[in-house]
Design an enzyme around this catalytic site. Sequence first.
Site, PDB file in Angstrom:
ATOM      1  N   LYS A 166       0.696  -1.232   0.000  1.00 51.63           N
ATOM      2  CA  LYS A 166      -0.244   0.018   0.092  1.00 51.63           C
ATOM      3  C   LYS A 166       0.700   1.134  -0.153  1.00 51.63           C
ATOM      4  CE  LYS A 166      -4.255  -2.016   1.298  1.00 51.63           C
ATOM      5  NZ  LYS A 166      -5.558  -1.978   2.190  1.00 51.63           N
ATOM      6  N   ARG A 210      -3.564 -10.548   4.387  1.00 57.34           N
ATOM      7  CA  ARG A 210      -3.668 -10.369   2.746  1.00 57.34           C
ATOM      8  C   ARG A 210      -2.650  -9.800   2.153  1.00 57.34           C
ATOM      9  NH1 ARG A 210      -6.050  -6.970  -1.138  1.00 57.34           N
ATOM     10  NH2 ARG A 210      -7.679  -8.192  -2.434  1.00 57.34           N
TER      11      ARG A 210
END
Length: 316
Positions: free
Chosen positions: A244, A284
């Site tokens: 991210k 994840r």
Amino acid sequence: MLNGTSDAFLSVTTRAVGVGRRDRYRQVVTDLVRARTPVVMGVLNVTPDSFSDGGRYADLAAAVAHGVRLRDDGAHLVDVGGESTRPGADRVDADTEAARVLPVIRELAAAGVPTSIDTTRARVAEAALAAGADLVNDVSGGLADPAMARVVAAAGCPWVLMHWRGHAQRMAELASYVDVVGDVRAELGQRIDEALRAGVAADRIVVDPGLGFAKTAAHNWALTARLPELLDLGFPLLFGASRKSYLGRLLAGPDGRDRPTAGRAAATVATSVLAVAAGAWGVRVHDVRDTVDALAVWQASGRPRLAPSTEQRGAP
């Protein structure tokens, strides 16, 4: 009609999916939701515009091959998504999303690869469960589609409820909190209560703090540092920091440019191990093998847990 899905269609699907598949989902709960070892969910985006790997797996053969590879690398679940949720992304219609994910899920299920469906739409989730998906990963926590809770409850499948405040195009304007950890905890609690009222079994619920979704980098770091406060909700927690933008910002070069997504693997592994050491149920990630290797080291080291900081303990 509920979001384009008729009551009659839901009723038929309930009979075909819910009743006939409950025993299989119970095994999924035993093997995954109650797993004693950290669960690794591998990311498989079958979209042209996802922030990290958009377009790489839009072809069916490439998507299925990558899903099998993720399983072979150690993923317990392969999370198949057909709509990008990166900040600012445009939405696609339900038919387009379904056309992207359903063939992939069918092929992976036939190959014995456990899958989850990454969607906010009840209609897509419903069809994905019928195609062989084992779990619904809903980044809206049920807020985007009021029919989702009914679909999940009828199917009896596990459901990941992520903290969410709005679709991708509105994320930035919604990133305002009094105390991000307390606010996220309270809002996740509301989503849990709504799911339970809709008939979703408590042992089928997983929560996710939603890093990067209406969150600044500072919000993401605060949630990471105070993860035990979210674990106090009493449900398994999925942690998703993989590649991210806040990791790219942390690793910015001398020129001030964020580290590209391909160079964020080590930071992702570090956040994953820290989350698991703090008590997270699963992570994840895009880079499954590196994560699985790091978690093997953590387990071989005696599964050490992070101690609260002096600040968290309230010491002077």
